[in-house]
Design an enzyme around this catalytic site. Structure first.
Site, PDB file in Angstrom:
ATOM      1  N   GLU A  28       0.882  -1.176   0.000  1.00 48.81           N
ATOM      2  CA  GLU A  28       0.000   0.000   0.000  1.00 48.81           C
ATOM      3  C   GLU A  28       0.912   1.217   0.000  1.00 48.81           C
ATOM      4  OE1 GLU A  28      -2.369   1.301   3.658  1.00 48.81           O
ATOM      5  OE2 GLU A  28      -3.848   0.207   2.445  1.00 48.81           O
ATOM      6  N   GLN A  46      -2.801  15.003  -9.073  1.00 48.82           N
ATOM      7  CA  GLN A  46      -2.204  14.616 -10.352  1.00 48.82           C
ATOM      8  C   GLN A  46      -1.108  13.587 -10.103  1.00 48.82           C
ATOM      9  OE1 GLN A  46      -1.291  17.886 -13.089  1.00 48.82           O
ATOM     10  NE2 GLN A  46       0.694  16.959 -13.504  1.00 48.82           N
ATOM     11  N   ASP A  47      -1.087  12.541 -10.934  1.00 43.45           N
ATOM     12  CA  ASP A  47       0.006  11.568 -10.928  1.00 43.45           C
ATOM     13  C   ASP A  47       0.808  11.747 -12.209  1.00 43.45           C
ATOM     14  OD1 ASP A  47      -0.778  10.439  -8.543  1.00 43.45           O
ATOM     15  OD2 ASP A  47      -1.490   8.567  -9.394  1.00 43.45           O
ATOM     16  N   ARG A  59      17.003  15.095 -14.078  1.00 42.64           N
ATOM     17  CA  ARG A  59      15.798  15.911 -14.241  1.00 42.64           C
ATOM     18  C   ARG A  59      15.727  16.820 -13.023  1.00 42.64           C
ATOM     19  NH1 ARG A  59      12.259  13.662 -18.274  1.00 42.64           N
ATOM     20  NH2 ARG A  59      12.977  11.594 -18.926  1.00 42.64           N
ATOM     21  N   HIS A  62      13.866  21.323 -10.201  1.00 43.52           N
ATOM     22  CA  HIS A  62      12.632  21.991 -10.610  1.00 43.52           C
ATOM     23  C   HIS A  62      11.838  22.512  -9.418  1.00 43.52           C
ATOM     24  CE1 HIS A  62      12.776  19.062 -14.271  1.00 43.52           C
ATOM     25  NE2 HIS A  62      13.568  20.107 -14.451  1.00 43.52           N
ATOM     26  N   LYS A  72       5.169  16.883  -3.500  1.00 44.98           N
ATOM     27  CA  LYS A  72       5.350  15.709  -4.368  1.00 44.98           C
ATOM     28  C   LYS A  72       5.687  14.489  -3.526  1.00 44.98           C
ATOM     29  CE  LYS A  72       7.303  18.293  -8.276  1.00 44.98           C
ATOM     30  NZ  LYS A  72       8.497  18.460  -9.115  1.00 44.98           N
ATOM     31  N   HIS A 119      13.342  20.253  -6.504  1.00 44.64           N
ATOM     32  CA  HIS A 119      13.366  18.797  -6.603  1.00 44.64           C
ATOM     33  C   HIS A 119      14.058  18.368  -7.887  1.00 44.64           C
ATOM     34  CE1 HIS A 119      11.497  14.919  -7.976  1.00 44.64           C
ATOM     35  NE2 HIS A 119      12.116  14.582  -6.877  1.00 44.64           N
ATOM     36  N   TYR A 132       5.250  10.016  -9.602  1.00 43.14           N
ATOM     37  CA  TYR A 132       5.098  10.933  -8.470  1.00 43.14           C
ATOM     38  C   TYR A 132       3.730  11.585  -8.479  1.00 43.14           C
ATOM     39  CZ  TYR A 132       6.878  14.488 -11.775  1.00 43.14           C
ATOM     40  OH  TYR A 132       7.089  15.299 -12.863  1.00 43.14           O
ATOM     41  N   ASP A 170      16.852  22.058 -18.704  1.00 35.68           N
ATOM     42  CA  ASP A 170      17.713  21.907 -17.537  1.00 35.68           C
ATOM     43  C   ASP A 170      19.131  22.397 -17.808  1.00 35.68           C
ATOM     44  OD1 ASP A 170      15.627  20.985 -15.991  1.00 35.68           O
ATOM     45  OD2 ASP A 170      16.088  18.874 -16.318  1.00 35.68           O
TER      46      ASP A 170
END
Length: 187
Positions: A28, A46-47, A59, A62, A72, A119, A132, A170
């Site tokens: 879970e 949102q996923d 990445r 941000h 997140k 992040h 995420y 980036d």
């Protein structure tokens, strides 16, 4: 579910229990009631799913500024990453400090990054799938980034900076010194 406070207040490592047998395991990964009882009360809207083919893909770093700032919860479905959060809340005693956690499909760890933090992640294996959850919708007008290899931050990504595989966005990110944080510490 194990909930561990990192060196940065508000950033948590959440490790779900795995229940296994000869077929595999069940886990879970999010339970609003359990986390609310631990003081973490978030509504995810949102996923997101990110796939990175080459090892060394970076990445980040941000952020999404107010009024669309995002908390997140990051986890890895295949492969492994070094996941990084940097405190950028003006007035925070931890301003500019970071925490790095290895997240992998094998260890099942998740990193909870609250609003007010940069992040980013670097893939340490090829073919990495990252999922995420976010507490606000993507808002391109609020989107921004800071250089992952900024010397003022001194983040150890586990690889040479020149080996990083970056997006154009980036690669053109601003320095930490030029960054004017829209976040304020409310501690």
């Amino acid at each position: 579910m194990s909930i561990e406070q990192t060196a940065l207040p508000g950033v948590f490592i959440i490790t779900p229990k795995r229940f296994g047998d000869h077929r595999g395991w069940f886990s879970e990964t999010w339970n609003a009631r359990v986390l609310k009882d631990a003081g973490i009360d978030l509504d995810f809207v949102q996923d997101n799913h990110s796939f990175s083919a080459p090892k060394g893909t970076v990445r980040g770093l941000h952020f999404q500024a107010p009024p669309s700032a995002q908390d997140k919860l990051v986890r890895v479905m295949s492969g492994a990453i070094v996941d990084v959060a940097v405190d950028v809340r003006v007035g925070s005693p931890a301003y500019g400090k970071s925490v790095s956690v290895e997240l992998s499909a094998e260890n099942g760890k998740q990193l909870l990054i609250p609003k007010g933090f940069l992040h980013g992640f670097a893939t340490i294996t090829p073919d990495v799938n990252v999922l995420y959850k976010c507490t606000d919708f993507y808002a391109p007008e609020c989107d921004g980034s800071v250089r992952f290899d900024d010397p003022d931050l001194g983040i150890d990504w586990g690889m040479a900076n020149e080996d990083a595989v970056l997006s154009n966005k980036d690669a053109a990110a601003q320095s930490f010194a030029a960054f004017s944080s829209p976040f304020v510490f409310e501690g």
